[in-house]
Enzyme design. Structure first.
Site, PDB file in Angstrom:
ATOM      1  N   THR A  13       0.824  -1.208   0.000  1.00  0.00           N
ATOM      2  CA  THR A  13       0.000   0.000   0.000  1.00  0.00           C
ATOM      3  C   THR A  13       0.857   1.258   0.000  1.00  0.00           C
ATOM      4  OG1 THR A  13      -1.612  -1.237   1.279  1.00  0.00           O
ATOM      5  CG2 THR A  13      -1.883   1.136   1.230  1.00  0.00           C
ATOM      6  N   ARG A  45       8.495  -8.828  -3.630  1.00  0.00           N
ATOM      7  CA  ARG A  45       8.236 -10.241  -3.893  1.00  0.00           C
ATOM      8  C   ARG A  45       7.229 -10.425  -5.003  1.00  0.00           C
ATOM      9  NH1 ARG A  45       7.244 -12.268   2.120  1.00  0.00           N
ATOM     10  NH2 ARG A  45       6.152 -10.305   1.963  1.00  0.00           N
ATOM     11  N   VAL A 130       5.446   7.125  12.634  1.00  0.00           N
ATOM     12  CA  VAL A 130       4.508   7.606  13.653  1.00  0.00           C
ATOM     13  C   VAL A 130       3.510   8.579  13.026  1.00  0.00           C
ATOM     14  CG1 VAL A 130       4.249   8.753  15.881  1.00  0.00           C
ATOM     15  CG2 VAL A 130       6.317   7.430  15.410  1.00  0.00           C
ATOM     16  N   GLY A 185     -10.745  -2.175   5.574  1.00  0.00           N
ATOM     17  CA  GLY A 185      -9.291  -2.277   5.433  1.00  0.00           C
ATOM     18  C   GLY A 185      -8.524  -1.480   6.473  1.00  0.00           C
ATOM     19  N   ASP A 199       0.678  -1.374  18.791  1.00  0.00           N
ATOM     20  CA  ASP A 199       1.107  -0.434  17.760  1.00  0.00           C
ATOM     21  C   ASP A 199       1.270   0.973  18.347  1.00  0.00           C
ATOM     22  OD1 ASP A 199       1.143   0.403  14.718  1.00  0.00           O
ATOM     23  OD2 ASP A 199      -0.347   1.692  15.676  1.00  0.00           O
ATOM     24  N   LYS A 203       4.768   3.454  18.827  1.00  0.00           N
ATOM     25  CA  LYS A 203       4.854   4.844  18.375  1.00  0.00           C
ATOM     26  C   LYS A 203       5.143   5.777  19.544  1.00  0.00           C
ATOM     27  CE  LYS A 203       1.588   4.002  14.602  1.00  0.00           C
ATOM     28  NZ  LYS A 203       0.135   3.992  14.326  1.00  0.00           N
ATOM     29  N   GLY A 300      -2.700   4.913   5.583  1.00  0.00           N
ATOM     30  CA  GLY A 300      -3.172   5.023   4.214  1.00  0.00           C
ATOM     31  C   GLY A 300      -2.010   5.168   3.247  1.00  0.00           C
TER      32      GLY A 300
END
Lengths: 427, 427
Positions: A13, A45, A130, A185, A199, A203, A300
Site C-alpha cells: 500500500t 516479492r 509515527v 481495510g 502499535d 509509536k 493510508g
C-alpha cells in the site's frame, strides 16, 4: 542536474503510494530539492496493481537493492523486524541513507540502527513510522527544538480511533465496529496489534525517546487496549461530558517519565475529543511554545508515502544535516503506572438496598479520595435487584485509587467486575 | 566545540523570550545543534525588564550588530518595514544568516530579500512570522514537501480570534471584547491591523506564496475584518450549527488562486470552529496527505521565540541547506473575489406584511440560487412592523450571489443594510 537514485523495497500500500506520488509530483519534488530524484530500483516479492513500475528495474531479492551501487537512498517498506533489520543494516553499511515507515523496527532496534547509521556516515529517517502523514517527528525534533518537552499526548492508532468513533457516533458495539474497520481495510484480520495498544506503544516509545532525549527500552510502555470498552461506557462518558479515546501519554515528571497507552475519558471541549474516524492527533507540550496540536491521516497509501518522501527530500537537500539527533545514552527512568495521577471513571453493579451507596462512597472517602460524580443508573427491569453505578473520582495517585478499589470489591453490595477507565484532563 | 554567535536586534516581548529560552535551555540547544550557540551582541534602543542581559554586549545602534564580525546569525525583532529592511539587507550583505519574525517585512519585501540572501550565500528564515509558535512554514515547505498544496485555511490572527471567541462564549459585543483584548495585551491601542484583517492578509500571502510556489504581490489578498460582526450574527450562526471565525483562505483553482481574509461561518463539527481564544490554527490540504491541521499559540513572548530559535537551530545544523525555497518567478494569478464559490449567510430587516417573504425568496430563485435555510426572527415588540430575516444560501458563485443581493436590496419590503458573511464548508 545531479540525479539522486532511490531504491524502494516493498511494493504494498505505502510503496505504491510512493511510486504514484513520485510519478505525479516529479516536477515539484525536483524544484524543492534542486535535483532530479528518481526511483531506480524496486525490490518486491510480487507486482503491484496499484501503481505502474514498467520502466523501473525490479528485483525479487530485496537485498539486490541494498547492494546496488546505483542506489543512494533506500526506502524500507517491507515491515517486520527480522528481514527488515538485515536489509536496513546492509543498506547503511553500503553507505546508503535509509528512510523507513517501520515503527516496530525503530521501536525495537532504533538505538542500534541509529548508531550504525552514524558510524556509516549516513542518515536513517522514519517520519512515516509515527502518525502517518502528520510530520510529527519533524515538529517534535525541529519545529520545537527550542523547547524542553513536558508531555506528548496522542491518538496514534487510527484503527482504534475508528472503532471508538463508530461506537460513539453510531452506537456500535466494539465487535461490530471492529468488523466494519476490517471490512474497510482499517484493521487487520488479526487486530491484536491495533486494538490491544501494541502499535500505539511502539509509536509512543519512539516519540518519547525523541521528545525526552532518552532511549526508552522496548516494552517500557504500560499498555492497555480498547477491547473491553462497552457501549454503556461510551454513553455514560458522554453524559458526564467526556469522549472515550485511546491515548498514548508520555509525561516528564521530576523523578522520571510516565509512558502509557490506554483508553481515557477526554473532556468533550478538548480538541483531542473531537478527532474522529481513522485520524491521528498528537498534542505536544513544550516549555516555551505551550501546547501544539497536529491532526491528520495516520495511515493510508499516500498520506504515509507523503511522510516517506518528505524524509527523502530532507536527505537530498541536507545530507548528513538531515540526521535526527539520536537520544542520549542515559536511559530514562520509567515510572510505574501506580505512580501516575489521574481521575478515574468506574462502572459496576451493586445490590439495590439501603446502605450500599453509603458503603461505596466510604470505600473512597476512607482513603481521602473525593468523588466528582456518582450516579445510579436505571434498572433494566423492576424485578432486577441490581443497579449499575457509575462513579468519577477527583485526581488521585493510582496506587491510592487501587487501594480504594480493593475495598470496593470487598463490599457485600458490589457484584462482579469493576470496569475502570482513566480520565485525562491535563495535556 | 565550535561556537555560533548570534546578534539580537530588538528586545521587546519576543526578544526577551529569545534571551530567556537561550538562558534556560542552553544545554538542550547545544545538544540539538552539536554546537554552542550564544547571544553575543544585542541591539536595542532601551533595556528590558523581562530578561537579564547583564553579560551580553549591548548597542543602542542596531546596525552595530549587523556590522559586527563576531555575529554569525542576526535575529531581527524590531518590526516595521523601513529600518528593519535596511538592517536585514545590511546583515545579509555582511554574510550573516538572518532570522526574522517580521510578517510585514516578508510580505512586502520578501521576494527582494530572498534573492539578496541567495546572492550573499546566506539564509533568511521567518518561521515566527506566521502563526507564532506553530511550525507551520516548516510543515508546509518540509513536512508536506511531497504534496501539491490545494488549500490553506487558517485562523491566523490571535487577536481577532480572541474577540470572536469572547463574543461567542461570553456573549460580549465586538466593542467590549476588543476592550478586553486590549486590557490583556492581545490587541494594540490602535487595533486596525488585527481587526481589519491586514495582519492576517500578510500571513496568508506568505503561506500562499510558499504553498503554491508563486510570489504573490503585496496587497493581492481580498481583506475584510471582523468589526461589523454583531452578537446577533454570532447567535443566529449558532442556531444554524456554525461558529463565526476570521479565516485566511488560499485555494488553488484551475485558472488561478483564491486569496482572501474574511469572517466566515464554520460548521461547528469542524476542528477550526472549536479553536478558541488567542490560539491560531492552520489547515493545509495536500494532494497526497489530505488535510493536516496544526493548532497552537499564535503570538506571545516564548511561543514566538520558540519559532525564532527553531530557525536558528536549523541554520546552525544545516547552513545553506536550511534555505526555504524561494517561490518561482512566475507570478500567481489571483482570482477576483466574485469568482469564488461559497454559501452565504445574510441578515436584514424586512417589513412584516404578506408577500414580502415570497418576494425575498424570489430574489434568489430568479437567479437559480437555492436556500438552505430562511427564518424570520421574533419581533422586538408587538408594535414593531419590521422583522429580522436570516437566510443561508446553498453554494453559489459570488458574482451571481451579488446579483441576487442587488435585487433583494431593491425590494420595497427590505429595509436598511444587509449584513453578509460567507460560509466555509470546503477545507
Amino acid at each position: 542536474m545531479k540525479v539522486v537514485k532511490l531504491g524502494l523495497c516493498g511494493l504494498g500500500t505505502v510503496g505504491s503510494g510512493v511510486v504514484n506520488i513520485f510519478e505525479r509530483n516529479a516536477d515539484l519534488i525536483r524544484r524543492r530539492t534542486g535535483k532530479r530524484v528518481v526511483i531506480n530500483h524496486i525490490g518486491a516479492r510480487s507486482d503491484s496493481t496499484q501503481c505502474d513500475v514498467a520502466n523501473i528495474k525490479l528485483s525479487r531479492d530485496i537485498f539486490a537493492v541494498a547492494n546496488d551501487d546505483d542506489v543512494d537512498i533506500l526506502i524500507e517498506l517491507i515491515g517486520g523486524t527480522t528481514v527488515a533489520k538485515d536489509l536496513v543494516e546492509a543498506a547503511l553499511k553500503n553507505g546508503k541513507h535509509v528512510v523507513t515507515a517501520n515503527k516496530a523496527l525503530i521501536a525495537e532496534h532504533g538505538d542500534h540502527l541509529f548508531k550504525l547509521a552514524e558510524e556509516c556516515e549516513v542518515v536513517l529517517r522514519y517520519e512515516a513510522a509515527v502518525a502517518g502523514g502528520i510530520p510529527i517527528i519533524k515538529t517534535l525534533t525541529e519545529g520545537l527544538s527550542a523547547n524542553e518537552i513536558h508531555s506528548i499526548v496522542g491518538i496514534i492508532n487510527g484503527t482504534g480511533n475508528f472503532i471508538l468513533s463508530a461506537m460513539t457516533n453510531e452506537g456500535k458495539t466494539f465487535e461490530s465496529a471492529l468488523a466494519e474497520a476490517q471490512r474497510l481495510g482499517y484493521a487487520e484480520a488479526d487486530p491484536t496489534f491495533d486494538v490491544e495498544g501494541i502499535d500505539a506503544a511502539h509509536k509512543l516509545q519512539i516519540l518519547a525517546s525523541l521528545g525526552f532525549d532518552k532511549p526508552f527500552e522496548f516494552g517500557s510502555v504500560s499498555t492497555e487496549g480498547i477491547s473491553k470498552i462497552t457501549p454503556a461506557d461510551i454513553e455514560y462518558a458522554k453524559e458526564l461530558g467526556y469522549r472515550i479515546k485511546h491515548l498514548g501519554i508520555a509525561r516528564r515528571r521530576h523523578h522520571g517519565f510516565e509512558l502509557r497507552v490506554h483508553p481515557a475519558l477526554v473532556p468533550v471541549k478538548h480538541s483531542l475529543a473531537n478527532v474522529d474516524d481513522a485520524l491521528n492527533a498528537v498534542f505536544l507540550y513544550g516549555d516555551a511554545v505551550g501546547g501544539v496540536l497536529s491532526v491528520g491521516a495516520g495511515a493510508g497509501s499516500e498520506p504515509t508515502a507523503s511522510a516517506v518522501i518528505a524524509d527523502v527530500v530532507d536527505i537530498v537537500k541536507a545530507g548528513e544535516a538531515a540526521r535526527v539527533i539520536r537520544p542520549k545514552q542515559t536511559k530514562g527512568k520509567v515510572l510505574p503506572l501506580e505512580d501516575a495521577e489521574s481521575s478515574y471513571y468506574i462502572r459496576f453493579k451493586a445490590i439495590d438496598k439501603a446502605g450500599v451507596m453509603a458503603a461505596i462512597t466510604s470505600a473512597f472517602s476512607n482513603h481521602g479520595i473525593s468523588l466528582e460524580a456518582i450516579s445510579q443508573k436505571e434498572k433494566q427491569s423492576a424485578e432486577d435487584d441490581q443497579v449499575t453505578v457509575v462513579l468519577l473520582t477527583h485526581g488521585v495517585r493510582e496506587w491510592l485509587f487501587n487501594q480504594a478499589l480493593i475495598d470496593l470489591k470487598a463490599l457485600d453490595g458490589v457484584v462482579g467486575d469493576i470496569a475502570m477507565i482513566r480520565v485525562e484532563t491535563r495535556f
